[in-house]
Scaffold this motif. Structure first.
Motif, short mmCIF file in Angstrom:
data_model
loop_
_atom_site.label_atom_id
_atom_site.label_comp_id
_atom_site.label_asym_id
_atom_site.label_seq_id
_atom_site.Cartn_x
_atom_site.Cartn_y
_atom_site.Cartn_z
N GLY A 253 18.70 42.19 16.67
CA GLY A 253 19.34 42.43 17.82
C GLY A 253 18.17 42.05 18.98
N PHE A 254 18.27 42.69 20.21
CA PHE A 254 17.60 42.28 21.21
C PHE A 254 17.02 43.66 21.99
CE2 PHE A 254 20.76 38.99 20.39
CZ PHE A 254 19.82 37.93 20.41
N TYR A 255 15.80 43.37 22.75
CA TYR A 255 15.26 44.41 23.53
C TYR A 255 15.37 43.85 25.06
CZ TYR A 255 11.45 47.35 25.24
OH TYR A 255 10.72 48.42 26.14
N LEU A 256 15.97 44.48 26.10
CA LEU A 256 16.37 43.98 27.35
C LEU A 256 15.23 44.95 28.10
CD1 LEU A 256 20.28 44.12 27.38
CD2 LEU A 256 18.83 42.29 26.53
N ASP A 257 14.17 43.88 28.52
CA ASP A 257 13.29 44.67 29.19
C ASP A 257 13.37 44.67 30.68
OD1 ASP A 257 10.89 45.99 29.65
OD2 ASP A 257 9.49 44.42 29.56
N GLY A 258 13.08 45.36 31.94
CA GLY A 258 13.18 45.53 32.97
C GLY A 258 14.73 45.78 33.33
N MET A 259 15.32 46.41 32.59
CA MET A 259 16.62 46.93 33.08
C MET A 259 16.85 47.71 34.30
SD MET A 259 19.66 48.71 30.46
CE MET A 259 20.31 47.30 29.73
N ALA A 260 17.58 47.50 34.85
CA ALA A 260 17.81 47.98 36.21
C ALA A 260 18.41 49.52 36.13
CB ALA A 260 18.96 47.23 37.06
N VAL A 261 18.30 50.10 37.14
CA VAL A 261 18.65 51.71 37.11
C VAL A 261 19.88 52.28 37.78
CG1 VAL A 261 16.30 52.55 36.52
CG2 VAL A 261 17.06 52.46 39.03
N ASP A 262 20.35 51.29 38.72
CA ASP A 262 21.34 51.65 39.44
C ASP A 262 22.56 50.98 39.36
OD1 ASP A 262 21.27 49.20 40.93
OD2 ASP A 262 20.02 49.74 42.28
N ARG A 263 23.72 51.26 39.78
CA ARG A 263 25.00 50.88 39.42
C ARG A 263 25.35 49.40 39.77
NH1 ARG A 263 25.50 56.24 40.25
NH2 ARG A 263 26.51 57.47 38.39
N ASN A 264 24.62 49.02 40.75
CA ASN A 264 25.04 47.68 41.66
C ASN A 264 25.07 46.29 40.66
OD1 ASN A 264 25.09 49.27 43.85
ND2 ASN A 264 22.98 48.89 44.50
N LEU A 265 24.33 46.41 39.57
CA LEU A 265 24.21 45.19 38.71
C LEU A 265 24.90 45.32 37.45
CD1 LEU A 265 20.69 44.65 40.03
CD2 LEU A 265 22.21 43.18 40.19
N ILE A 266 25.69 46.48 37.14
CA ILE A 266 26.22 46.66 36.05
C ILE A 266 27.49 45.34 35.73
CG2 ILE A 266 27.71 48.04 34.65
CD1 ILE A 266 26.25 50.65 35.53
N ALA A 267 28.18 45.47 36.50
CA ALA A 267 29.41 44.37 36.22
C ALA A 267 29.18 42.93 36.45
CB ALA A 267 30.32 44.71 37.60
N SER A 268 28.06 42.66 37.38
CA SER A 268 27.57 41.16 37.81
C SER A 268 26.78 40.68 36.89
CB SER A 268 27.34 41.09 39.13
OG SER A 268 25.88 41.70 39.46
N PHE A 269 25.75 41.71 36.24
CA PHE A 269 24.84 41.13 35.19
C PHE A 269 24.85 41.76 33.95
CE2 PHE A 269 20.45 40.62 33.93
CZ PHE A 269 20.02 39.52 34.36
N TYR A 270 24.69 43.17 33.67
CA TYR A 270 24.47 43.78 32.66
C TYR A 270 25.66 43.67 31.59
CZ TYR A 270 19.84 44.56 33.97
OH TYR A 270 18.46 44.31 34.27
N GLN A 271 27.09 43.89 32.19
CA GLN A 271 28.18 43.96 31.29
C GLN A 271 28.42 42.43 30.60
OE1 GLN A 271 31.33 45.36 33.83
NE2 GLN A 271 31.06 47.44 32.80
N PRO A 272 28.16 41.42 31.42
CA PRO A 272 28.13 39.99 30.77
C PRO A 272 27.12 39.66 29.85
CG PRO A 272 27.97 39.77 33.06
CD PRO A 272 28.15 41.36 32.94
N LEU A 273 25.88 40.27 30.19
CA LEU A 273 24.90 40.09 29.29
C LEU A 273 25.11 40.70 27.86
CD1 LEU A 273 21.96 39.48 28.52
CD2 LEU A 273 21.07 41.54 29.82
N THR A 274 25.55 42.15 27.86
CA THR A 274 25.59 42.60 26.76
C THR A 274 26.91 42.19 25.98
OG1 THR A 274 26.72 44.62 27.85
CG2 THR A 274 24.22 44.70 27.25
N ALA A 275 27.85 41.65 26.80
CA ALA A 275 29.15 41.15 25.95
C ALA A 275 28.68 39.71 25.24
CB ALA A 275 30.13 40.56 27.07
N ARG A 276 27.80 39.13 25.65
CA ARG A 276 27.24 37.89 25.20
C ARG A 276 26.59 38.30 23.76
NH1 ARG A 276 27.09 33.04 27.75
NH2 ARG A 276 26.07 31.42 26.71
#
Length: 409
Positions: A253-276
């Motif tokens: 698996g993968f370790y995603l360092d520097g993850m954001a803490v607020d909700r603003n980037l969930i839909a645009s960045f982290y959801q498509p990232l974890t979907a990949r």
């Protein structure tokens, strides 16, 4: 010469005035005892449980609750205390205090709803008092696991990899998860084009998994672009693809360092990232494990995107005051302890290390993946702690999981 004539009325008033003064100052011969107010009969209750030990496991059956009952300044042993809980049962329900203390046992069903729970104690005398103890229910915990940030080269620091492997082999019952940084991807980003895997790392991972077959390996990925814009979503998705093609079953698996803490980037960045990541097959674990490191308590929606969140990455001193409840992060109790991790540096002594492990193990912290090192701030993950310390750490985790005495330092 003038003679002053004293009025007989003024002379007569003097003894009366003096008598009044003496009476007012208690100079009289008779003293009236003060009138005592009748007993009020007002009862009061106070929980004696530690307010920091307010998280209870689903399925737990031996949780002691105690209150102090007082009335008119003394023990209220003649007033019945009635206990109740929103997510459990108390036995006995009604208790007559002894020495002013009333106690009961709380049982929490396996199917109890996780999260906030209210525990109350009620008593009635000339008044009715209802005392509340704010608490939480969490899923029954799993055993502690180790999360090793192995940010050291397998080619130039082969001795450290050997120390990692040898100690892991000594504790086969401890689940170990290792984050790796290939020599040709230390930035956490692998660009497009032909990628040649780090051969020394492939060999080191193979030796580790042979010695400790339960080991899981996570490829390090930088995601600071989620907040700074210096790394794009495409960069990170490409890195996922390159890791998967280059290392295959060697990584889990993968370790995603520097993850954001607020909700603003969930839909645009982290959801498509974890979907990949979820689409990937051919790795050592399917679906791949995902560990995110915001290094603090993020918006609760991030917990649904990854398997594990690192909610503390910092010094041992700071960890002793880290607390999900004061950080308004009680959502951590909705998931099992192994959905949360910590990485602690600057635990300079064996005792400091044990204190960090003990805190992580508290129900209130609800943390299951841990790493503690004596290395100081700067590059604390660039090597392992000293061999004796590293073995003591693994031994402390193993003993904690088994309920055995901790190893001596």
């Amino acid at each position: 010469m003038h003679h002053h004539v004293h009025s007989p009325y003024r002379l007569a008033a003097a003894p009366l005035f003096l008598a009044a003064m003496l009476a007012g100052c208690g100079g009289g011969t008779e003293k009236n005892p003060p009138v005592q107010p009748p007993p009020s009969g007002v009862v009061s209750l106070r929980f004696l449980n530690d307010i920091h030990a307010n998280v209870f496991d689903q399925g737990s059956t031996s949780n002691t609750l105690s209150v102090q009952a007082t009335k008119d300044g003394g023990n209220a042993d003649d007033v019945t205390v009635v206990f109740s809980a929103t997510q459990g049962t108390t036995s006995p329900v009604s208790v007559l205090p002894r020495g002013g203390i009333a106690s009961t046992t709380l049982s929490v069903p396996l199917a109890a709803t996780t999260g906030a729970m209210s525990i109350t104690a009620k008593a009635t005398a000339t008044n009715t008092v209802l005392e509340n103890f704010a608490a939480y229910v969490r899923p029954a915990p799993d055993k502690l696991q180790v999360l090793v940030p192995a940010y050291f080269s397998a080619s130039t620091n082969a001795a450290v990899w050997t120390a990692l492997t040898t100690a892991a082999q000594s504790y086969p019952d401890v689940q170990i998860n290792v984050i790796v940084k290939p020599d040709n991807a230390v930035s956490g980003i692998i660009p497009t084009g032909t990628y040649t895997p780090d051969s020394a790392l492939v060999t080191a991972i193979g030796a580790l998994k042979t010695a400790h077959p339960r080991t899981k390996v996570l490829g390090y990925i930088a995601t600071g672009g989620g907040t700074t814009g210096t790394i794009s979503l495409t960069d990170v998705q490409t890195t996922i693809d390159q890791y998967s093609a280059g290392y295959g079953t060697k990584i889990d698996g993968f370790y995603l360092d520097g993850m954001a803490v607020d909700r603003n980037l969930i839909a645009s960045f982290y959801q498509p990232l974890t979907a990949r990541i979820a689409e990937k097959t051919g790795l050592g674990t399917t679906p791949p494990l995902v560990v995110g490191n915001p290094a603090t308590y993020p918006a609760k929606e991030y917990a649904a995107l990854v398997n594990v969140l690192v909610t503390h990455s910092g010094s041992a001193t700071n960890y002793q005051t880290t607390d999900p409840q004061t950080a308004s992060a009680s959502w951590v109790y909705d998931k099992q302890n192994v959905a949360q991790a910590m990485q602690v540096h600057s635990a300079s002594t064996c005792s400091d290390m044990k204190a960090a492990v003990a805190r992580a193990h508290l129900p209130r912290m609800n943390t299951g993946w841990i790493f503690v090192t004596d290395q100081a701030v700067g590059a604390p993950w660039s090597t392992l702690p000293a061999t004796a310390y590293w073995k003591s750490f693994l031994g402390t985790v193993d003993a904690t999981n088994k309920g055995n005495p901790l190893p001596t330092c």
